[in-house]
Scaffold this motif. Structure first.
Motif, PDB file in Angstrom:
ATOM      1  N   ALA A  15       1.135   2.785  10.906  1.00  0.00           N
ATOM      2  CA  ALA A  15       1.365   2.207  12.500  1.00  0.00           C
ATOM      3  C   ALA A  15       2.027   1.887  13.518  1.00  0.00           C
ATOM      4  CB  ALA A  15       1.519   0.728  11.316  1.00  0.00           C
ATOM      5  N   LEU A  16       2.863   2.256  13.588  1.00  0.00           N
ATOM      6  CA  LEU A  16       3.784   2.939  14.732  1.00  0.00           C
ATOM      7  C   LEU A  16       3.552   3.973  15.433  1.00  0.00           C
ATOM      8  CD1 LEU A  16       7.505   2.515  12.724  1.00  0.00           C
ATOM      9  CD2 LEU A  16       6.455   1.239  14.424  1.00  0.00           C
ATOM     10  N   ALA A  17       3.332   4.745  15.083  1.00  0.00           N
ATOM     11  CA  ALA A  17       2.482   6.026  15.657  1.00  0.00           C
ATOM     12  C   ALA A  17       1.265   5.549  15.978  1.00  0.00           C
ATOM     13  CB  ALA A  17       2.081   7.067  14.126  1.00  0.00           C
ATOM     14  N   ALA A  18       0.572   4.794  15.652  1.00  0.00           N
ATOM     15  CA  ALA A  18      -0.646   4.552  16.153  1.00  0.00           C
ATOM     16  C   ALA A  18      -0.483   3.540  17.451  1.00  0.00           C
ATOM     17  CB  ALA A  18      -1.820   3.449  15.298  1.00  0.00           C
ATOM     18  N   GLU A  19       0.071   2.518  17.458  1.00  0.00           N
ATOM     19  CA  GLU A  19       1.509   2.254  18.783  1.00  0.00           C
ATOM     20  C   GLU A  19       1.321   3.204  19.869  1.00  0.00           C
ATOM     21  OE1 GLU A  19       4.024  -0.687  18.718  1.00  0.00           O
ATOM     22  OE2 GLU A  19       3.495  -1.779  16.706  1.00  0.00           O
ATOM     23  N   ILE A  48      13.499   3.819   8.465  1.00  0.00           N
ATOM     24  CA  ILE A  48      12.704   3.204   8.802  1.00  0.00           C
ATOM     25  C   ILE A  48      13.684   1.246   9.511  1.00  0.00           C
ATOM     26  CG2 ILE A  48      12.352   1.911   6.778  1.00  0.00           C
ATOM     27  CD1 ILE A  48       9.263   1.938   7.807  1.00  0.00           C
ATOM     28  N   ALA A  49      13.444   0.801   9.837  1.00  0.00           N
ATOM     29  CA  ALA A  49      13.906  -0.742  10.699  1.00  0.00           C
ATOM     30  C   ALA A  49      13.073  -1.788  10.141  1.00  0.00           C
ATOM     31  CB  ALA A  49      14.498  -0.577  12.331  1.00  0.00           C
ATOM     32  N   SER A  50      13.736  -2.185   9.325  1.00  0.00           N
ATOM     33  CA  SER A  50      12.902  -3.853   9.881  1.00  0.00           C
ATOM     34  C   SER A  50      13.523  -4.674   9.717  1.00  0.00           C
ATOM     35  CB  SER A  50      11.884  -3.726   7.794  1.00  0.00           C
ATOM     36  OG  SER A  50      13.112  -3.878   7.209  1.00  0.00           O
ATOM     37  N   SER A  51      12.695  -6.179   9.581  1.00  0.00           N
ATOM     38  CA  SER A  51      13.296  -7.242   9.646  1.00  0.00           C
ATOM     39  C   SER A  51      12.424  -8.291   8.183  1.00  0.00           C
ATOM     40  CB  SER A  51      13.530  -8.004  11.059  1.00  0.00           C
ATOM     41  OG  SER A  51      13.837  -9.687  11.399  1.00  0.00           O
ATOM     42  N   GLY A  52      12.559  -8.667   7.548  1.00  0.00           N
ATOM     43  CA  GLY A  52      12.098  -9.265   6.267  1.00  0.00           C
ATOM     44  C   GLY A  52      11.100  -8.336   5.975  1.00  0.00           C
ATOM     45  N   SER A  53      10.173  -8.681   6.347  1.00  0.00           N
ATOM     46  CA  SER A  53       9.071  -7.634   6.230  1.00  0.00           C
ATOM     47  C   SER A  53       8.094  -7.324   7.030  1.00  0.00           C
ATOM     48  CB  SER A  53       7.570  -8.082   4.874  1.00  0.00           C
ATOM     49  OG  SER A  53       7.330  -9.269   6.239  1.00  0.00           O
ATOM     50  N   ASN A  54       8.635  -7.291   8.192  1.00  0.00           N
ATOM     51  CA  ASN A  54       8.084  -6.467   9.689  1.00  0.00           C
ATOM     52  C   ASN A  54       9.041  -5.526   9.992  1.00  0.00           C
ATOM     53  OD1 ASN A  54       6.538  -9.100  10.366  1.00  0.00           O
ATOM     54  ND2 ASN A  54       8.626 -10.025  10.711  1.00  0.00           N
ATOM     55  N   VAL A  55       7.943  -4.079  10.485  1.00  0.00           N
ATOM     56  CA  VAL A  55       8.561  -2.636  10.491  1.00  0.00           C
ATOM     57  C   VAL A  55       9.034  -2.824  12.034  1.00  0.00           C
ATOM     58  CG1 VAL A  55       8.050  -0.511  10.706  1.00  0.00           C
ATOM     59  CG2 VAL A  55       7.963  -1.774   8.549  1.00  0.00           C
ATOM     60  N   LEU A  56      10.599  -2.712  12.814  1.00  0.00           N
ATOM     61  CA  LEU A  56      10.809  -2.318  14.050  1.00  0.00           C
ATOM     62  C   LEU A  56      10.938  -1.507  14.669  1.00  0.00           C
ATOM     63  CD1 LEU A  56      13.395  -5.358  13.508  1.00  0.00           C
ATOM     64  CD2 LEU A  56      10.139  -5.645  13.601  1.00  0.00           C
ATOM     65  N   GLY A  57      10.904  -0.113  13.784  1.00  0.00           N
ATOM     66  CA  GLY A  57      10.695   0.752  14.540  1.00  0.00           C
ATOM     67  C   GLY A  57      10.847   2.033  13.054  1.00  0.00           C
ATOM     68  N   GLY A  58      10.955   3.901  13.423  1.00  0.00           N
ATOM     69  CA  GLY A  58      11.534   4.505  13.014  1.00  0.00           C
ATOM     70  C   GLY A  58      11.850   5.594  13.096  1.00  0.00           C
ATOM     71  N   LEU A  59      12.907   6.689  12.219  1.00  0.00           N
ATOM     72  CA  LEU A  59      13.101   7.463  13.230  1.00  0.00           C
ATOM     73  C   LEU A  59      12.885   8.879  12.311  1.00  0.00           C
ATOM     74  CD1 LEU A  59      16.397   8.151  14.829  1.00  0.00           C
ATOM     75  CD2 LEU A  59      16.202   9.611  12.312  1.00  0.00           C
ATOM     76  N   LEU A  60      12.595  10.063  12.496  1.00  0.00           N
ATOM     77  CA  LEU A  60      12.661  11.169  11.882  1.00  0.00           C
ATOM     78  C   LEU A  60      13.538  11.673  12.645  1.00  0.00           C
ATOM     79  CD1 LEU A  60       8.949  12.231  11.591  1.00  0.00           C
ATOM     80  CD2 LEU A  60       9.603  10.911  10.553  1.00  0.00           C
ATOM     81  N   TRP A  73      12.484  12.179  16.101  1.00  0.00           N
ATOM     82  CA  TRP A  73      10.228  11.549  16.681  1.00  0.00           C
ATOM     83  C   TRP A  73      10.918  10.138  16.508  1.00  0.00           C
ATOM     84  CZ3 TRP A  73       7.417   7.056  13.633  1.00  0.00           C
ATOM     85  CH2 TRP A  73       6.751   7.040  14.119  1.00  0.00           C
ATOM     86  N   LEU A  74      11.266   9.084  17.075  1.00  0.00           N
ATOM     87  CA  LEU A  74      11.902   8.076  17.442  1.00  0.00           C
ATOM     88  C   LEU A  74      11.172   6.581  17.954  1.00  0.00           C
ATOM     89  CD1 LEU A  74      14.599   5.368  16.982  1.00  0.00           C
ATOM     90  CD2 LEU A  74      15.495   6.512  19.270  1.00  0.00           C
ATOM     91  N   VAL A  75      10.646   5.530  17.518  1.00  0.00           N
ATOM     92  CA  VAL A  75       9.658   4.647  18.030  1.00  0.00           C
ATOM     93  C   VAL A  75       9.967   3.273  17.322  1.00  0.00           C
ATOM     94  CG1 VAL A  75       6.977   4.025  17.868  1.00  0.00           C
ATOM     95  CG2 VAL A  75       7.939   6.713  17.822  1.00  0.00           C
ATOM     96  N   ARG A  81      10.822  -3.750  21.246  1.00  0.00           N
ATOM     97  CA  ARG A  81      11.847  -3.203  22.180  1.00  0.00           C
ATOM     98  C   ARG A  81      12.454  -3.973  22.294  1.00  0.00           C
ATOM     99  NH1 ARG A  81       6.378  -0.407  23.394  1.00  0.00           N
ATOM    100  NH2 ARG A  81       6.369   0.979  21.488  1.00  0.00           N
ATOM    101  N   GLY A  82      13.592  -3.348  22.719  1.00  0.00           N
ATOM    102  CA  GLY A  82      15.000  -3.519  24.158  1.00  0.00           C
ATOM    103  C   GLY A  82      15.762  -5.334  23.581  1.00  0.00           C
TER     104      GLY A  82
END
Length: 154
Positions: A15-19, A48-60, A73-75, A81-82
């Motif tokens: 989903a992050l990649a699709a964005e 993976i960064a999340s807040s509750g069930s919301n995924v906020l970002g990812g890093l490889l 990869w960092l999204v 963002r910000g």
């Protein structure tokens, strides 16, 4: 909250990649991206960064080749963002994976790419400096290496 990604996080990464495919080029349907994602998850170098069930970002994070390491990869999701999510992901990766002294490298958007101002400012705020210009990205946009040194702490 930043954690090591697991197999069940793959849909969130996609989903992050699709964005950001309009910036990075095709990923969601690309076998190479899926392979890289699964390899990083298996090695424990996907965060993976999340807040509750919301995924906020990812890093490889790249395979450790001390003393040089690679952010592959960092999204961060558009709504997050910000808000410090990218900084949290990168800080956690450095803490988990890097043995100082070291150099951290990332290839980000080169001058002229629409995403360049925000991405370049992000890395510069975190102590990275521009280095050599890299090849064009899969979508045809310019890329540039950025580096940061991590000294041996005294």
């Amino acid at each position: 909250m930043v954690t090591i990604a697991r197999q069940q996080d793959i849909p969130a990464f996609l989903a992050l990649a699709a964005e950001v495919e309009h910036w990075f080029g095709p990923m969601v349907d690309e076998p190479n991206f899926h392979d890289a994602l699964e390899n990083n998850i298996r090695r424990g170098t996907a965060l993976i960064a999340s807040s509750g069930s919301n995924v906020l970002g990812g890093l490889l994070f790249g395979i450790r080749r001390a003393p040089t390491y690679h952010v592959r990869w960092l999204v961060v999701s558009e709504p997050a963002r910000g808000r410090g999510v990218g900084r949290a992901l990168l800080t956690d990766a450095l803490r988990r994976f890097v043995q100082p002294p070291a150099a951290i490298e990332v290839i980000t958007f080169g001058l002229g790419h629409p995403a360049a101002p925000a991405a370049r400012a992000f890395y510069e705020r975190l102590g990275f400096t521009p280095a050599e210009v890299d090849a064009l990205g899969p979508e045809g946009g310019p890329r540039q290496a950025f580096r940061r040194t991590v000294p041996l702490e005294r």
